[in-house]
Scaffold this motif. Structure first.
Motif, PDB file in Angstrom:
ATOM      1  N   GLN A 146      95.416 -26.499 126.622  1.00 42.07           N
ATOM      2  CA  GLN A 146      94.212 -27.118 127.159  1.00 42.07           C
ATOM      3  C   GLN A 146      93.411 -26.113 127.988  1.00 42.07           C
ATOM      4  N   PRO A 147      92.075 -26.186 127.878  1.00 42.61           N
ATOM      5  CA  PRO A 147      91.205 -25.223 128.580  1.00 42.61           C
ATOM      6  C   PRO A 147      91.416 -25.165 130.093  1.00 42.61           C
ATOM      7  N   TRP A 148      91.852 -26.285 130.713  1.00 40.44           N
ATOM      8  CA  TRP A 148      91.985 -26.275 132.177  1.00 40.44           C
ATOM      9  C   TRP A 148      93.029 -25.281 132.662  1.00 40.44           C
ATOM     10  N   HIS A 149      93.938 -24.889 131.758  1.00 39.73           N
ATOM     11  CA  HIS A 149      94.937 -23.887 132.147  1.00 39.73           C
ATOM     12  C   HIS A 149      94.282 -22.543 132.477  1.00 39.73           C
ATOM     13  N   TRP A 150      93.159 -22.248 131.842  1.00 39.97           N
ATOM     14  CA  TRP A 150      92.498 -20.971 132.081  1.00 39.97           C
ATOM     15  C   TRP A 150      91.831 -20.923 133.447  1.00 39.97           C
ATOM     16  N   PHE A 151      91.784 -22.095 134.121  1.00 41.28           N
ATOM     17  CA  PHE A 151      91.330 -22.135 135.516  1.00 41.28           C
ATOM     18  C   PHE A 151      92.522 -22.156 136.477  1.00 41.28           C
ATOM     19  N   THR A 152      93.467 -23.057 136.198  1.00 41.16           N
ATOM     20  CA  THR A 152      94.576 -23.260 137.142  1.00 41.16           C
ATOM     21  C   THR A 152      95.506 -22.058 137.224  1.00 41.16           C
ATOM     22  N   PHE A 153      95.705 -21.348 136.101  1.00 36.77           N
ATOM     23  CA  PHE A 153      96.593 -20.181 136.141  1.00 36.77           C
ATOM     24  C   PHE A 153      96.058 -19.104 137.081  1.00 36.77           C
ATOM     25  N   PRO A 154      94.801 -18.612 136.902  1.00 38.72           N
ATOM     26  CA  PRO A 154      94.326 -17.569 137.829  1.00 38.72           C
ATOM     27  C   PRO A 154      94.127 -18.065 139.252  1.00 38.72           C
ATOM     28  N   ILE A 155      93.734 -19.346 139.411  1.00 40.65           N
ATOM     29  CA  ILE A 155      93.549 -19.871 140.776  1.00 40.65           C
ATOM     30  C   ILE A 155      94.872 -19.889 141.532  1.00 40.65           C
ATOM     31  N   SER A 156      95.938 -20.351 140.874  1.00 38.88           N
ATOM     32  CA  SER A 156      97.253 -20.364 141.525  1.00 38.88           C
ATOM     33  C   SER A 156      97.699 -18.948 141.865  1.00 38.88           C
ATOM     34  N   ALA A 157      97.380 -18.001 140.974  1.00 31.16           N
ATOM     35  CA  ALA A 157      97.748 -16.604 141.218  1.00 31.16           C
ATOM     36  C   ALA A 157      96.970 -16.041 142.405  1.00 31.16           C
ATOM     37  N   ILE A 158      95.694 -16.407 142.526  1.00 32.17           N
ATOM     38  CA  ILE A 158      94.876 -15.951 143.655  1.00 32.17           C
ATOM     39  C   ILE A 158      95.446 -16.474 144.969  1.00 32.17           C
ATOM     40  N   ILE A 159      95.884 -17.722 144.971  1.00 37.20           N
ATOM     41  CA  ILE A 159      96.468 -18.316 146.183  1.00 37.20           C
ATOM     42  C   ILE A 159      97.731 -17.571 146.594  1.00 37.20           C
ATOM     43  N   TYR A 160      98.611 -17.305 145.630  1.00 35.08           N
ATOM     44  CA  TYR A 160      99.845 -16.584 145.942  1.00 35.08           C
ATOM     45  C   TYR A 160      99.559 -15.156 146.427  1.00 35.08           C
ATOM     46  N   THR A 161      98.547 -14.527 145.851  1.00 34.91           N
ATOM     47  CA  THR A 161      98.200 -13.176 146.290  1.00 34.91           C
ATOM     48  C   THR A 161      97.690 -13.196 147.723  1.00 34.91           C
ATOM     49  N   GLY A 162      96.944 -14.252 148.062  1.00 36.01           N
ATOM     50  CA  GLY A 162      96.507 -14.413 149.448  1.00 36.01           C
ATOM     51  C   GLY A 162      97.691 -14.530 150.398  1.00 36.01           C
ATOM     52  N   CYS A 191      96.148  -6.736 142.348  1.00 36.42           N
ATOM     53  CA  CYS A 191      96.464  -8.043 141.743  1.00 36.42           C
ATOM     54  C   CYS A 191      95.327  -9.029 141.960  1.00 36.42           C
ATOM     55  N   LEU A 192      94.804  -9.077 143.176  1.00 38.86           N
ATOM     56  CA  LEU A 192      93.724 -10.016 143.490  1.00 38.86           C
ATOM     57  C   LEU A 192      92.496  -9.734 142.627  1.00 38.86           C
ATOM     58  N   THR A 193      92.173  -8.466 142.457  1.00 39.87           N
ATOM     59  CA  THR A 193      91.028  -8.099 141.606  1.00 39.87           C
ATOM     60  C   THR A 193      91.245  -8.570 140.173  1.00 39.87           C
ATOM     61  N   ILE A 194      92.468  -8.378 139.667  1.00 39.38           N
ATOM     62  CA  ILE A 194      92.785  -8.785 138.294  1.00 39.38           C
ATOM     63  C   ILE A 194      92.684 -10.301 138.137  1.00 39.38           C
ATOM     64  N   PHE A 195      93.275 -11.052 139.070  1.00 42.08           N
ATOM     65  CA  PHE A 195      93.291 -12.511 138.946  1.00 42.08           C
ATOM     66  C   PHE A 195      91.880 -13.093 139.097  1.00 42.08           C
ATOM     67  N   ILE A 196      91.097 -12.540 140.012  1.00 41.84           N
ATOM     68  CA  ILE A 196      89.708 -12.998 140.152  1.00 41.84           C
ATOM     69  C   ILE A 196      88.921 -12.658 138.892  1.00 41.84           C
ATOM     70  N   GLY A 197      89.166 -11.459 138.349  1.00 43.53           N
ATOM     71  CA  GLY A 197      88.503 -11.065 137.109  1.00 43.53           C
ATOM     72  C   GLY A 197      88.846 -11.990 135.960  1.00 43.53           C
ATOM     73  N   MET A 198      90.137 -12.365 135.861  1.00 47.75           N
ATOM     74  CA  MET A 198      90.563 -13.304 134.808  1.00 47.75           C
ATOM     75  C   MET A 198      89.816 -14.627 134.936  1.00 47.75           C
ATOM     76  N   LEU A 199      89.708 -15.105 136.165  1.00 50.23           N
ATOM     77  CA  LEU A 199      89.036 -16.389 136.392  1.00 50.23           C
ATOM     78  C   LEU A 199      87.568 -16.307 135.983  1.00 50.23           C
ATOM     79  N   ILE A 200      86.907 -15.218 136.359  1.00 49.01           N
ATOM     80  CA  ILE A 200      85.494 -15.049 136.006  1.00 49.01           C
ATOM     81  C   ILE A 200      85.309 -14.994 134.490  1.00 49.01           C
ATOM     82  N   VAL A 201      86.170 -14.225 133.820  1.00 47.01           N
ATOM     83  CA  VAL A 201      86.086 -14.117 132.355  1.00 47.01           C
ATOM     84  C   VAL A 201      86.274 -15.477 131.699  1.00 47.01           C
TER      85      VAL A 201
END
Length: 392
Positions: A146-162, A191-201
């Motif tokens: 499902q498309p929502w995974h492409w949001f929740t995966f990088p968002i969760s990663a951004i939170i953990y990186t924080g 890592c934060l740059t990569i995860f934010i980049g993934m979310l933007i893409v």
């Protein structure tokens, strides 16, 4: 193949080398190494599927498609627990509460099941559609996640990186190992740059499905992600003491030693000072456990008992004391006890306690053992040291 992809291939190769290194070295931190290796494998797998999907090669390997989503969700929790354990030795071992961090993987497992329950011809049909039109990989088809995974995966990663930054900041305030803290800051920034980049893409693709090919092959954000992935892979070699736990100690050149004397004692000195592989993580683990927890104050402490508490083979500890500290275990522990006693004497503890009481509190088993060790260390008896202290 697009030039961007060669950067990704290089990163995958380096990440594979890191996983091999982790499997060969750092035996004293197997749990942390397992977490790091899992996260690295997840990153490498993501990069691999990215290459295969966008190049069309996925049509030849349908069994590889739609397998990695649970692993992607596990990347950030693994890195977080790894960093936490690296900064604080008390968190370096498995705890049942760690499993809570991986509950986020469950929805991902459920999402990939439909495709993976298909027979081979049906899987082949799905990947051929993706190879012919990559935007199908982001559709709401029942055999695509499902498309929502492409949001929740990088968002969760951004939170953990924080949270990793928070751990590094706390460790910095405690004046922990500066080199490790700086590496965590650098690593977390990449890592934060990569995860934010993934979310933007992913946001750009889901909003502009008709421009998927351009976004994945021509956009600057993809170039940035490819470069960051390469930097991430290289970052594991910036601080090999932390990652792999090994470094070479300084070596005395053979010519320098032999030129001073031909005596056998010089030859023995050479043998002792030849390069040895020192487990820096074990050094940190031992010093933190013994000194900060004041384990040295335990009366009758033995090498085997300490090895059991640290979950480290006795022979490894013995080698560490003999080769790294140039002391046997008992002398090392007694030195810590003497430092503890001197600090108490200097602070005025002798006004409330006798010397014997202070010695027993420090872990010495007898008055005689304490007196001998004290005089050997200071050149004075405890009584003389105390008299001089009173005069000062």
């Amino acid at each position: 193949m697009h030039p961007f992809f060669f950067t990704v291939i290089g990163a995958i190769f380096i990440l594979s080398l890191v996983i091999i290194q982790l499997s060969l070295y750092g035996g004293s931190k197997k749990y942390l190494n397992f977490l790091l290796a899992t996260a690295i494998f997840g990153i490498a797998w993501y990069a691999l599927i990215f290459l295969m999907t966008n190049s069309g090669y996925i049509r030849n390997y349908p069994f590889l498609f739609n397998k990695g989503l649970p692993l992607y969700y596990a990347i950030a929790p693994c890195l977080y627990i790894y960093v936490r354990g690296s900064l604080s030795i008390e968190h370096a071992k498995f705890r049942k509460t760690h499993l809570l961090h991986f509950l986020i993987v469950i929805p991902a497992v459920i999402s990939v099941l439909p495709y993976n329950l298909l027979d081979y011809p049906a899987q082949l049909e799905v990947v051929r559609k993706i190879a012919s039109d990559v935007k199908f990989a982001f559709s709401e088809h029942k055999y695509i996640v499902q498309p929502w995974h492409w949001f929740t995966f990088p968002i969760s990663a951004i939170i953990y990186t924080g949270l990793q930054f928070k751990l590094a900041r706390a460790a910095s305030r405690k004046k922990s190992n500066t080199k490790i803290v700086n590496w965590v800051y650098l690593f977390s920034s990449i890592c934060l740059t990569i995860f934010i980049g993934m979310l933007i893409v992913n946001v750009l693709i889901l909003k502009n499905l008709n421009r998927v090919w351009f976004i994945l092959h021509q956009s600057n954000i993809i170039l940035l992600l490819c470069c960051c992935l390469l930097l991430l892979s290289l970052s594991f070699f910036i601080n090999p003491e932390l990652i792999f736990g090994l470094r070479k100690t300084d070596r005395l050149q053979e010519s320098q030693v032999l030129s001073t004397s031909e005596d056998k004692s010089d030859i023995n000195a050479l043998e002792k000072t030849k390069a040895k592989m020192v487990d820096e993580n074990l050094v940190q683990q031992v010093e933190t456990f013994i000194i900060e927890k004041q384990i040295f104050r335990k009366n009758g402490l033995t090498l085997s008992e300490l090895a059991s508490q640290l979950d480290v083979p006795s022979h490894k500890l013995s080698d560490l004391f003999n080769n790294h500290y140039q002391l046997n275990f008992n002398n090392y522990i007694n030195n810590l006890r003497l430092v503890y006693i001197k600090e108490r004497l200097d602070s005025g503890a002798w006004k409330q306690l006798t010397l014997e009481a202070i010695a027993l509190d420090a872990g010495f088993s007898s008055r005689n053992t304490f007196f001998v060790a004290f005089k050997k260390s200071t050149g004075k008896t405890p009584s003389t040291y105390l008299k001089d202290l009173k005069k000062a």
